[in-house]
Design a protein around this motif. Structure first.
Motif, short mmCIF file in Angstrom:
data_model
loop_
_atom_site.label_atom_id
_atom_site.label_comp_id
_atom_site.label_asym_id
_atom_site.label_seq_id
_atom_site.Cartn_x
_atom_site.Cartn_y
_atom_site.Cartn_z
N HIS A 1 0.72 -1.29 0.01
CA HIS A 1 0.08 -0.06 -0.04
C HIS A 1 0.78 1.20 -0.07
O HIS A 1 0.62 2.19 -0.67
N LYS B 1 3.90 1.54 -1.26
CA LYS B 1 4.35 1.74 -2.60
C LYS B 1 3.44 2.24 -3.40
O LYS B 1 3.84 3.03 -4.36
N GLN B 2 2.13 1.65 -3.60
CA GLN B 2 1.22 2.34 -4.34
C GLN B 2 0.85 3.83 -4.03
O GLN B 2 0.74 4.73 -5.14
N GLU C 1 3.85 5.77 -5.52
CA GLU C 1 3.89 5.70 -6.93
C GLU C 1 2.84 6.71 -7.61
O GLU C 1 3.03 7.62 -8.38
N ARG C 2 1.46 6.71 -6.74
CA ARG C 2 0.63 7.80 -7.55
C ARG C 2 1.14 9.31 -6.99
O ARG C 2 0.66 10.23 -7.87
N GLU D 1 -3.43 -5.98 -2.59
CA GLU D 1 -2.67 -4.77 -3.00
C GLU D 1 -4.30 -3.65 -2.84
O GLU D 1 -3.96 -2.46 -2.58
N ASN D 2 -5.07 -4.29 -3.23
CA ASN D 2 -6.21 -3.12 -3.59
C ASN D 2 -7.22 -3.15 -2.42
O ASN D 2 -8.31 -3.69 -2.27
N ARG E 1 -10.37 5.91 -7.09
CA ARG E 1 -9.77 4.94 -6.11
C ARG E 1 -10.88 4.01 -5.91
O ARG E 1 -10.48 2.78 -6.00
N PRO F 1 -4.87 -2.96 -11.83
CA PRO F 1 -3.87 -2.96 -10.58
C PRO F 1 -2.58 -3.53 -10.88
O PRO F 1 -2.46 -4.40 -11.70
N HIS F 2 -1.88 -3.02 -10.33
CA HIS F 2 -0.17 -3.70 -10.49
C HIS F 2 -0.14 -5.09 -9.88
O HIS F 2 -0.77 -5.44 -9.00
#
Length: 1029
Positions: free
Chosen positions: A685, A687-688, A691-692, A916-917, A1003, A1026-1027
Motif C-alpha cells: 500500500h 508503494k502504491q 507511486e501515485r 494490494e487493492n 480510487r 492494478p499492479h
C-alpha cells in the motif's frame, strides 16, 4: 504551426540528449508504419525495482516497446538489454522484437515484464556510457541478492564493499553498520559485515562511477557472471546445466563449469522436440563426437534455449544484423526465428562515431558528482529517423506515448489511468526546455531549504535519511554550479513548531458523529478543505493507516488479551507472536500521528501562517519509511509465526478450539491468519501511494524529491520481502481451504500450490449438478456442500493432473461452455456459467497440467478424513443460502462460500491482487428507495466492504461481499444528481455510494472493480488494471 511544449524526462535531468535511444534504422530512414489500434498497458520492472507503465498498440512489434524503454531512460547502448516475462506456462522468455507484443504477452494486465541485461560483454570497458555501466552494476547487485552470482566469501564481500562505496561514499564505521543493517545485499549477510567494512575502508575517495567500474571488473572474472542455468541431461542421463555466454555454450554440473564449446568450434545449433543438438566442426585433436545431444525438460524449454544461443552468437560474432530468410513458396521447414537488432560491433561503432561530451549529473546514491559521457546532439536528419509515428496525427498523440504515465493528469473516463507523454521530440528545443526546467527545480529546492531552516527548531538533530541512500536511478536535477548537493539537506523537519501540542486529524468529513447529512451541509463541509489531488493522496495514506492500526490491535490487544486468559498456547509461541507485533504497533501509532498532524496543517486548522510549507506529505513518508527499515527483522519473522501457529493448532486441540472461537468474535472480521500477514500487505500500500504521488507531481514540485526517494526506499523493502510474501499467502490459503473441506487430511503438503477455486456444474447420470472445484498444481478436487453446521465442502473425488488432457466438448454433449477433463483413470465433464469463466478455468487447468508434467511424477494419494456421508449431496436450494445483500453477521464469510452461491471463481492471482487493492475512508451510502445519504466508515478488503459507524469502532456493523456484483455509474433515469457517485447492484439489490472528491471516487472504482467478477464489465469500465505481483 505552434511549438509543442516539451516535458523533462528522466534522462534529460541527467543531462542526456533528447534522442539518445538507439535505433536499427539508417540515417534518414523512417521506421515501418505500425497499424493503429487499441492501446495496451505493459508494466515494466526496471533494474532499480521500480515499475513503469508503457502504452503500445496491440499490433506493435516488440521492438517498439524495447525502444520506448530505452528512450525513457535515454539509454544509448540499449542493445545489451532485453525484456523478459513469464509466458502462459510460467516460463521466463525473452520478448521477440519482431513479433507483435500482444501475441507474446497474452494477458498483459497480469504480467510484469522485466528490463534486464541480456548480453554480457567480455570486457566491461567496451561499455562506453557510465549509465550503461551503472545499470550493469545494478544487475550484478540483483544477481547477488538472488543467489545467481555465486562466489566465495572474499569476492562477495569485495563486491558489496564497492556497492556500499557507490551508495554512501567513504567509509564511516557507524554509517556503514547502519547501512548494512538496513540493506541486505545477500542472505546471511551478517557473517560478512566485518569483512565488507574492512574492504570498504580501502576505497577512500573512490567515485560512484569508479565503484561501478571496479565492481564490474571483479564480477566479470567470476565463473557465474552473466550466467543463467538451463537444466538438461546428457546422453547418459546425468543431470547437468547448460548456459550461453559471449564465448559460446557452457556446460555446468551444479555451479561448476565442466565444459565449454567456443563459437568457433560450433558448426550448427538445432533442436528436435526435447533434444538440443550441437554440431561441432571436425577436429582431429578432439575426442568429442561430431554431434552432441542434450535432453531438456520440454520442447518449449529446448526451443527457448536454442533462441538464446542464436541471439548470443549473432550479437557477439556477426558484424551486422542477419538478413531475413526468404519465405518458402509452398512448405516451410524449421523455425523462422532470427536475431533482430544491432550486433555488438554495430553498437560500438554507433557510439564511437557519435562523439561525446562530459556532463555533470547527480546520483541519488552518492554525495559526489559523476561525469557521464554523452553523444553529441544528433543532426536534424537523424532526429527524423528516431521519432515514432503510428497512423494519423491524432493517434500519434496517444500512441507514441510509451514512457511512464506520471507526467500526464488522469482523465475522468480513465478512472485514474495515467497516459504517457509523447516520444516525438525536437532536440533543438529540448536543450532550452531542459535548461529552464533545471533552473526552476533548483530555485524551488533552494527556496524550500530556506523555509525549512527558518521553521526548524535549533535543537533538531541532523537527519541521517538522505536521498543518497536510495538504490534507484536518479531523476534529480543537475546542480550546474557544482555546489553541495541539495540531497544533503535534512529531509525530516519537525512537523509542528510546538512539539507539545498535537494536531490530530479532526476533519468534519471523518469525525462528525451524525450519520445522516443533508446535501447542503455536505457541500459546505467539502468546500472548507483543499481540493488538490496530492491532499487526497495524503488523506488516503491516513485513512488506510487507521485501518491498518486497528488490524494490528486485533493481534496486539484482543488476541493477546484472550490468550492471556486461556492456558492454551506455549510460552515460546506467545513470545514469538507478540514480540514481533508490538514494535510494529508502537511504530505505526507514531506514524499515523505524524500524518494526521501534517494533514491538519495542510487543511489550515492550525498554524495557518506556515500552511504553505506543509502542503506536502513526501517528507513525512520518507522519514518514516526509512525508520521502518529497522523493523524489517520483525517482518521476516512472520513466516515463522504462521508456521509455528499452524503447528501448534495441529498438535493441540485446545489451541485449535481457542483460535476457532476467537475468529467468531466480532472484532475478528477476517480469518486470523490474514491479520498476521497484514504488515506485509501494508508495504504494498505504501508503494502504491508513493507511486501515485510521484506520478502526480511534476519534477519541479517541492515534494517530488522526497516522494521519489520514499518510493525508492519502499520499493527496495517490497522487493526483498516479495518472494517470502507469496509463499506465506499460499501457505495461509492452503490452511484456510483445509478448514473448509471435509474428507481430506493431507491437503497441506510441501510443494503444493493453490491456483483456483470456483463453482462449476458436473455432468452425471442425474444431469448437471453444481460442484465446488479446487485446483492445485498437482491435483483437482471436486466437492459439494455438506450437511455440517459449518457448511463445509464434502470431497466427492479428485483427479491427478499428471497425464491429464483438457478439451472443449460443447458439441459433443450439447451443453454450453462445456469441458471434458480426461485423467489417466477417470474422465469428467464440467460446464461453466459463462464463456469467460470457462476460459479462466481452461487456461489455469492447462497451466496446472504443464506444472504437473514438469514435476517428478504423479501427486501423492489424498488421504480420506472423516467418514464419507451416505446421504445424497444437497442442491443449492436445500442449503442455507448466502444473502445477496448486506450481511449483519460480522463473522468472516469464507470466500469459497461466496463463490458457491454466486457461481463465481477466484484465482490465487486474484487473492494477491486483492491484498494490494485495499482501501478505507468515509462514503455516503444511499439505498434504492431511500431519500437521504448515510455517512459510514467503509473498509474494503478481502473482496468485501465492511461498514462502520466511524473509524473508531472496533467491529463492523455489516458487510457486503462483492463477488458477482456489477459496478456502474448511475444513469440519468435514476435521478442521482450528485457528483462522484457509483452504483453496486446484484439481482434486485442496489446500493449507491458517494465519494468526497474525484480522486477518491476513482480510487473506490478501481479497488471495487478488482473484486467484481465479470471480466467484460471490468474492461468496459476502464483500461487500467492494478499492479501485479
Amino acid at each position: 504551426m505552434g511549438e509543442t511544449e516539451q516535458r523533462p524526462t528522466a534522462g534529460s535531468r541527467l543531462g542526456a540528449q533528447e534522442n539518445a535511444g538507439i535505433s536499427t534504422l539508417e540515417h534518414g530512414q523512417k521506421p515501418p508504419m505500425t497499424p493503429p489500434g487499441k492501446l495496451i498497458s505493459i508494466k515494466i520492472q526496471m533494474l532499480d525495482d521500480t515499475q513503469e507503465t508503457f502504452d503500445v498498440p496491440q499490433r506493435a512489434p516488440g521492438k517498439v516497446l524495447h525502444d520506448a524503454v530505452c528512450n525513457h531512460l535515454n539509454l544509448v547502448e540499449g542493445d545489451y538489454f532485453g525484456l523478459e516475462f513469464p509466458d502462459h506456462k510460467k516460463m521466463m522468455v525473452w520478448l521477440d522484437l519482431l513479433k507483435p507484443v500482444m501475441k507474446q504477452i497474452r494477458r498483459p494486465k497480469h504480467v510484469v515484464v522485466k528490463f534486464v541485461v541480456k548480453f554480457f560483454p567480455p570486457d566491461h570497458a567496451q561499455l562506453q556510457e557510465e549509465l550503461t555501466r551503472y545499470l550493469f552494476a545494478l544487475q550484478v547487485k540483483q544477481d547477488l541478492a538472488q543467489g545467481r552470482l555465486t562466489c566465495n566469501d572474499t569476492s562477495t564481500a569485495l563486491l558489496i564493499s564497492h556497492i556500499v562505496q557507490s551508495e554512501i561514499g567513504d567509509f564511516d564505521e557507524t554509517i556503514d553498520r547502519e547501512h548494512l543493517a538496513k540493506n541486505k545485499y545477500i542472505p546471511q549477510q551478517e557473517a560478512l559485515e566485518d569483512k565488507i567494512m574492512e574492504f570498504h575502508r580501502n576505497h577512500m575517495g573512490q567515485t560512484p562511477a569508479e565503484s561501478d567500474f571496479q565492481l564490474l571488473e571483479i564480477a566479470r572474472r567470476l565463473e557465474m557472471y552473466g550466467i543463467r542455468l538451463h537444466p538438461a541431461k546428457d546422453r547418459e542421463g546425468t543431470k547437468i546445466n547448460l548456459a550461453v555466454a559471449n564465448t559460446g555454450i557452457l556446460v555446468f554440473q551444479g555451479h561448476t563449469k565442466i565444459n565449454a564449446f567456443n563459437w568457433a568450434k560450433v558448426r550448427k545449433l538445432s533442436f528436435k522436440r526435447k533434444r538440443f543438438l550441437i554440431k561441432l566442426r571436425p577436429d582431429v585433436n578432439s575426442s568429442f563426437q561430431d554431434t552432441l545431444e542434450f535432453l531438456m525438460a520440454s520442447r518449449d524449454f529446448c526451443k527457448s534455449f536454442w533462441k538464446i544461443c542464436v541471439e548470443h552468437h549473432a550479437f557477439f560474432r556477426l558484424f551486422e544484423e542477419p538478413k531475413p530468410k526468404p519465405k518458402p513458396v509452398l512448405f516451410s521447414r524449421g523455425s523462422s526465428f532470427r536475431f533482430s537488432g544491432r550486433t555488438q560491433k554495430q553498437v560500438l561503432d554507433y557510439v564511437k562515431e557519435g562523439g561525446h561530451k562530459k556532463v555533470q549529473f547527480e546520483r541519488k546514491h552518492s554525495k559526489i558528482h559523476s561525469i557521464r559521457s554523452l553523444t553529441a546532439q544528433p543532426s536534424e536528419q537523424h532526429t527524423e529517423s528516431s521519432s515514432f509515428a503510428y497512423g494519423d496525427d491524432n493517434d500519434a498523440a496517444a500512441v507514441q506515448s510509451c514512457r511512464q504515465g506520471k507526467e500526464l493528469k488522469a482523465s475522468t473516463e480513465d478512472t485514474g489511468q495515467h497516459k504517457s507523454p509523447s516520444l516525438k521530440k525536437s532536440p533543438k528545443e529540448g536543450r532550452k526546455v531542459d535548461g529552464a526546467v533545471v533552473s526552476t527545480v533548483e530555485e524551488e529546492e533552494e527556496a524550500a531549504k530556506d523555509r525549512m531552516q527558518q521553521n526548524r527548531p535549533q535543537s533538531q538533530q541532523p537527519s541521517t535519511g538522505s536521498l543518497t541512500g536510495s538504490p534507484h536511478l536518479s531523476e534529480l536535477s543537475i546542480n550546474s554550479q557544482g555546489g553541495p548537493p541539495v540531497a544533503n539537506m535534512s529531509l525530516s523537519p519537525n512537523l509542528s513548531p510546538d512539539a507539545k501540542q498535537s494536531s490530530p486529524l479532526i476533519s468534519p468529513l471523518l469525525n462528525d458523529p451524525s450519520c445522516i447529512r443533508t446535501d447542503d451541509e455536505e457541500e459546505v463541509k467539502r468546500k472548507r478543505f483543499p481540493t488538490e489531488k496530492a491532499y487526497f493522496i495524503a488523506k488516503e495514506a491516513a485513512t488506510t493507516e487507521r485501518t491498518y492500526l486497528k488490524d494490528l490491535e486485533v493481534i496486539t490487544s484482543w488476541f493477546q488479551s484472550a490468550v492471556s486468559k486461556e492456558d492454551c498456547m506455549h510460552e515460546t509461541l506467545k513470545n514469538l507472536i507478540f514480540s514481533n507485533f508490538e514494535p510494529l504497533h508502537k511504530f505505526h501509532t507514531g506514524f499515523l500521528k505524524e500524518i494526521e498532524q501534517r494533514l491538519a496543517l495542510w487543511e489550515g486548522r492550525s498554524n495557518a501562517h506556515i500552511k504553505g510549507d506543509y502542503q506536502r506529505i513526501g517528507d513525512v513518508m520518507l522519514k518514516n519509511i526509512q525508520s521502518m527499515k529497522q523493523l524489517t527483522i520483525h517482518l521476516w519473522k512472520h513466516n515463522e509465526i504462521l508456521i509455528e501457529l499452524e503447528n501448534g493448532i495441529k498438535n493441540s486441540r485446545k489451541l485449535e478450539n481457542f483460535c476457532r472461537e476467537f475468529e467468531l468474535q466480532k472484532v475478528c472480521y477476517l480469518p486470523l491468519n490474514t491479520f498476521l500477514l497484514r504488515p506485509l500487505h501494508r508495504l504494498m500500500h505504501y508503494k502504491q501511494i508513493m507511486e501515485r504521488l510521484c506520478k502526480h507531481y511534476p519534477p519541479s514540485h517541492i515534494d517530488f524529491r522526497d516522494s521519489r526517494a520514499a518510493l525508492a526506499e519502499i520499493s527496495e523493502m517490497v522487493a526483498q520481502l516479495h518472494g517470502n510474501m507469496i509463499k506465506m499467502e499460499n501457505f495461509q490459503k492452503l490452511h484456510e481451504l483445509k478448514k473448509d473441506l471435509i474428507g481430506i487430511d493431507n491437503l497441506v503438503i510441501p510443494g503444493r500450490e493453490f491456483i483456483r477455486l470456483g463453482s462449476l456444474s458436473k455432468l452425471s447420470g442425474k444431469g448437471l449438478q453444481q460442484r465446488m472445484f479446487f485446483l492445485f498444481n498437482d491435483i483437482l478436487l471436486y466437492t459439494s456442500r455438506g450437511l455440517t453446521a459449518s457448511n463445509q465442502f464434502k470431497v466427492h473425488g479428485h483427479l491427478p493432473l499428471y497425464g491429464m488432457t483438457i478439451e472443449e466438448s460443447e458439441e459433443e454433449w450439447g451443453v454450453a461452455h462445456c469441458l471434458t477433463l480426461r485423467g489417466q483413470h477417470q474422465s469428467i465433464v464440467v460446464a461453466a456459467s459463462t464463456r469467460a469463466e470457462m476460459d479462466k478455468w481452461t487456461e489455469d487447468i492447462q497451466m496446472a497440467i504443464d506444472l504437473a508434467e514438469k514435476s517428478s511424477g504423479p501427486a501423492p494419494e489424498l488421504l480420506a478424513g472423516s467418514p464419507p456421508d451416505n446421504k445424497d449431496p444437497l442442491s443449492v436450494s436445500d442449503c442455507t443460502s448466502l444473502p445477496a445483500g448486506l450481511i449483519s453477521d460480522q463473522r468472516p464469510v469464507p470466500i469459497s462460500y461466496v463463490c458457491w452461491y454466486r457461481m463465481q471463481s477466484l484465482s490465487f492471482y486474484d487473492i494477491l491482487q486483492s491484498n494490494e487493492n485495499q482501501l478505507s475512508g468515509n462514503l455516503l451510502r444511499k439505498f434504492k428507495n431511500s431519500n437521504g445519504w448515510q455517512k459510514l466508515w467503509v473498509v474494503f478488503t478481502n473482496f468485501c466492504m465492511f461498514f462502520y459507524k466511524s473509524h473508531q469502532d472496533n467491529h463492523p456493523l455489516a458487510s457486503l461481499p462483492l463477488l458477482g456484483y456489477s459496478l456502474t455509474i448511475p444513469s440519468e433515469s435514476e435521478n442521482i444528481h450528485k457528483d462522484y457517485v457509483f452504483k453496486l447492484h446484484f439481482k434486485s439489490h442496489v446500493y449507491y455510494f458517494r465519494a468526497e472528491s474525484e480522486y477518491t471516487f476513482e480510487r473506490w472504482m478501481e479497488v471495487i472493480r478488482s473484486a467484481t467478477s465479470s471480466a467484460s464489465r471490468t474492461r468496459a469500465l476502464s483500461h487500467k488494471e492494478p499492479h501485479a505481483y
